[in-house]
Write an enzyme that holds these catalytic residues in place. Structure first.
Site, short mmCIF file in Angstrom:
data_model
loop_
_atom_site.label_atom_id
_atom_site.label_comp_id
_atom_site.label_asym_id
_atom_site.label_seq_id
_atom_site.Cartn_x
_atom_site.Cartn_y
_atom_site.Cartn_z
N ASP A 1 0.85 -1.19 0.00
CA ASP A 1 0.00 0.00 0.00
C ASP A 1 0.88 1.24 0.00
O ASP A 1 1.98 1.23 0.58
CB ASP A 1 -0.91 0.01 1.24
CG ASP A 1 -2.17 0.82 1.02
OD1 ASP A 1 -3.27 0.23 1.00
OD2 ASP A 1 -2.06 2.06 0.87
N LYS B 1 -0.81 2.88 7.22
CA LYS B 1 -1.53 1.60 7.17
C LYS B 1 -0.56 0.43 7.27
O LYS B 1 -0.79 -0.55 7.97
CB LYS B 1 -2.27 1.49 5.83
CG LYS B 1 -3.71 1.89 5.87
CD LYS B 1 -4.33 1.48 4.54
CE LYS B 1 -5.72 2.04 4.41
NZ LYS B 1 -6.26 1.79 3.08
N THR C 1 -13.22 -2.81 -8.68
CA THR C 1 -14.39 -2.69 -9.55
C THR C 1 -14.09 -1.65 -10.62
O THR C 1 -13.97 -0.47 -10.32
CB THR C 1 -15.62 -2.26 -8.72
OG1 THR C 1 -15.82 -3.24 -7.70
CG2 THR C 1 -16.86 -2.15 -9.59
N LEU D 1 -17.43 -9.32 -1.60
CA LEU D 1 -17.55 -9.28 -0.13
C LEU D 1 -18.23 -7.99 0.33
O LEU D 1 -18.18 -6.97 -0.32
CB LEU D 1 -16.18 -9.44 0.53
CG LEU D 1 -15.05 -8.48 0.23
CD1 LEU D 1 -15.17 -7.19 0.99
CD2 LEU D 1 -13.73 -9.16 0.57
N GLU E 1 -18.78 -5.18 3.51
CA GLU E 1 -18.17 -4.65 4.72
C GLU E 1 -18.94 -5.21 5.92
O GLU E 1 -20.16 -5.34 5.88
CB GLU E 1 -18.28 -3.12 4.75
CG GLU E 1 -17.37 -2.46 3.77
CD GLU E 1 -17.37 -0.94 3.90
OE1 GLU E 1 -17.68 -0.42 4.99
OE2 GLU E 1 -17.05 -0.28 2.90
N GLY F 1 -26.54 3.01 0.89
CA GLY F 1 -25.40 3.91 0.87
C GLY F 1 -24.13 3.08 0.82
O GLY F 1 -24.14 1.94 0.35
N CYS G 1 -20.10 1.36 -2.31
CA CYS G 1 -20.25 0.53 -3.52
C CYS G 1 -21.52 0.82 -4.32
O CYS G 1 -21.44 1.18 -5.48
CB CYS G 1 -20.18 -0.93 -3.12
SG CYS G 1 -18.68 -1.28 -2.20
N LYS H 1 -24.41 1.27 7.40
CA LYS H 1 -25.14 0.06 7.81
C LYS H 1 -24.54 -0.38 9.13
O LYS H 1 -23.46 0.12 9.51
CB LYS H 1 -25.05 -1.04 6.75
CG LYS H 1 -23.64 -1.57 6.54
CD LYS H 1 -23.67 -2.77 5.61
CE LYS H 1 -22.29 -3.38 5.46
NZ LYS H 1 -22.27 -4.53 4.57
C1 UGA Z 1 -22.02 -4.34 -1.37
C2 UGA Z 1 -22.44 -5.72 -1.92
O1 UGA Z 1 -23.45 -6.29 -1.09
C3 UGA Z 1 -21.22 -6.68 -1.99
O2 UGA Z 1 -21.61 -7.91 -2.58
C4 UGA Z 1 -20.13 -6.02 -2.83
O3 UGA Z 1 -18.97 -6.83 -2.91
C5 UGA Z 1 -19.76 -4.68 -2.21
O4 UGA Z 1 -20.94 -3.84 -2.17
C6 UGA Z 1 -18.69 -4.04 -3.07
O5 UGA Z 1 -18.95 -3.74 -4.23
O6 UGA Z 1 -17.53 -3.97 -2.62
P1 UGA Z 1 -21.61 -3.29 1.06
O7 UGA Z 1 -21.51 -1.98 0.35
O8 UGA Z 1 -20.60 -3.66 2.07
O9 UGA Z 1 -21.62 -4.50 -0.02
O10 UGA Z 1 -23.03 -3.27 1.79
P2 UGA Z 1 -24.42 -4.04 1.72
O11 UGA Z 1 -24.53 -4.97 2.86
O12 UGA Z 1 -24.68 -4.58 0.38
O13 UGA Z 1 -25.43 -2.81 1.99
C7 UGA Z 1 -25.47 -1.68 1.11
C8 UGA Z 1 -26.54 -0.69 1.57
O14 UGA Z 1 -27.84 -1.22 1.35
C9 UGA Z 1 -26.48 -0.32 3.05
O15 UGA Z 1 -26.64 1.08 3.19
C10 UGA Z 1 -27.65 -1.06 3.67
O16 UGA Z 1 -28.17 -0.42 4.81
C11 UGA Z 1 -28.64 -1.03 2.51
N1 UGA Z 1 -29.64 -2.13 2.57
C12 UGA Z 1 -29.26 -3.42 2.46
C13 UGA Z 1 -31.00 -1.81 2.68
O17 UGA Z 1 -31.38 -0.62 2.77
N2 UGA Z 1 -31.92 -2.82 2.69
C14 UGA Z 1 -31.56 -4.12 2.58
O18 UGA Z 1 -32.46 -5.00 2.56
C15 UGA Z 1 -30.20 -4.44 2.47
#
Ligand code: UGA
Length: 450
Positions: A30, A35, A120, A156, A158, A278, A281, A341
């Protein structure tokens, strides 16, 4: 195998640590010296369940800021750096380009090495990076016959990054190069076949997954990543759109999501209505997809609608608060939750922060608490006018309304009777529907869900 991961963010560090755990010899690289120092002391640069415990194991895992220290012996080099949004929605490729430059100028291949893009990146960027690295290596007198390339997008999340890394639904390997595919298959084989010893520091799933490995061309692999993320985002936006109508017609959105999810074709995930999506990603990838389409004069009304519904969800909440309080000027709003989240300390691109800013722009004072994200929020949003509070009670003290903006489990069991007494007016906006099935605990409040 000898592996190098460039980038020690969420994707890079979890990949590096997991590959070391299953027996590979791994270097994490990195440009951020801070870090790397933390990592050398076995401390994770991010808050991620199980990661500190994994880094504390005696793994063959080393860290450096200097790629030339490790790239020459590598069999596989991952590019796992960020691709944040530019103001026009396009993905910022500066970090991937710089990683490619570094590889090109330091690597003089004398054995087969596969360069893998995990970041990505928009469709076509893998091909561009391959060209750039080949040119650079050739200009250094290196022999391109040893170079191989593949796209290997990451899925994956977070907060559950290690769980997702060790127990994934699928690997996608985008390459036309047989050797690159074979090398990556061999690298991940213990995970694909689920033959590794389950680590004790993360909660294992009830059953090992039937992990699939899909080989595609590079362009399809790049698109699988965007299409998957944006599909999940639009699933949430659809649930939010239905929830808005249900609010008018009557009905229970939790039951509706459950009922829809019982259909295996729909599946129960990502149907939870609330403040919307939010993080680093979904917002970035939906804008990047729209930007790619725009370049080709192609409209994507479904994706655009998902983005619009997501923005409307936040505005609607602020308007609901405004209508209830009549004016926001001078009002104190308690905000519980700042992260995008639960189970992460990441407060970037958080819907909670978006609504707080909107409330503040309308004259309200926002008193915010978060169980994990306060430290980051105090740094990133230090000039935004928040009053940061060390407890939910501090935030609620004298508040005219309270908003649950992130569904942290700990908020369910706080002393709601005390919170109610502390507030000037017991008005609760449950923007994540955390208390929807626990209304008895918040019976003293004027309650609004989303
Ligand atoms: C997301 C994808 O789920 C992963 O598969 C992907 O690898 C990752 O982006 C990435 O591109 O690196 P992440 O951003 O960590 O993962 O979070 P998520 O768990 O997907 O949640 C995203 C948002 O959706 C959060 O703000 C969460 O609160 C919201 N959410 C999720 C909802 O509002 N309702 C739901 O039913 C699920």
């Amino acid at each position: 195998m000898h592996v190098v991961t460039i980038g020690t963010g969420y994707v890079g560090i979890n990949t590096a640590a997991a590959l070391a755990y299953i027996g590979h010899s791994v270097w994490g690289v990195d440009v951020d010296a801070g870090k790397i120092e933390r990592l050398k002391a076995h401390k994770a640069p991010i808050s991620e369940a199980g990661l500190d415990a994994l880094l504390a194991l005696p793994l063959d895992l080393k860290f450096t800021t200097d790629l030339s220290e490790c790239v020459q012996t590598a069999d596989v080099v991952f590019i796992a750096v960020g691709t944040p949004s530019l103001p026009n929605g396009e993905a910022n490729l500066a970090y991937v380009m710089s990683a490619a430059e570094d590889i090109g100028k330091t690597l003089v291949p004398d054995h087969d090495v596969t360069i893998v893009v995990k970041s990505t990146v928009p469709v076509g960027v893998n091909e561009m990076l391959e060209r750039r690295i080949r040119e650079r290596v050739a200009s250094n007198g290196g022999d391109g016959k040893y170079l191989h390339f593949a796209s290997n997008p990451e899925f994956l999340r977070e907060g559950t990054a290690l769980l997702d890394t060790f127990y994934p639904d699928r690997f996608v390997i985008g390459t036309r190069d047989d050797l690159a595919y074979q090398m990556l298959y061999a690298l991940f084989e213990p995970i694909i076949r689920q033959t590794f010893e389950m680590p004790a520091f993360i909660e294992a799933p009830a059953m090992r997954p039937d992990t699939q490995c899909l080989r595609t061309d590079q362009i399809s692999a790049e698109m699988i990543k965007y299409a998957s993320n944006v599909f999940l985002a639009l699933k949430i936006s659809y649930a939010n759109e239905i929830a808005g109508l249900v609010e008018k017609l009557g009905g229970n959105m939790a039951d509706i999501s459950r009922g829809m999810g019982m259909d295996r074709r729909i599946a129960p995930y990502f149907l939870q209505s609330g403040l919307g999506w939010g993080g680093s990603c979904f917002p970035k990838d939906s804008l990047a997809l729209l930007s790619m389409a725009r370049d080709y004069g192609y409209e994507m009304p479904i994706v655009q609608a998902a983005v619009d519904v997501n923005a409307r969800q936040k505005t609607n909440l602020v308007l609901k608060i405004l209508y209830k309080l009549h004016t926001l000027a001078g009002k104190r709003i308690a905000l519980l939750g700042l992260t995008f989240k639960p189970r992460t300390d990441d407060v970037r691109n958080s819907p909670a922060v978006d609504i707080a800013r909107d409330l503040m722009s309308r004259g309200a004072l926002v008193a915010a608490h978060d169980p994990e994200g306060l430290e980051q929020a105090r740094i990133i949003y230090k000039d935004d006018g928040f009053v940061f509070c060390n407890s939910p009670e501090d935030a609620a003290n004298g508040a005219d309304a309270l908003v649950i903006a992130t569904e942290w489990e700990v908020y369910r069991t706080i002393d709601w009777a005390k919170i109610c007494r502390l507030m000037r007016k017991p008005i609760l906006f449950d923007a994540r529907n955390l208390m929807r099935d626990h209304r008895d605990l918040v019976s003293g409040f004027d309650y609004t869900g989303l």
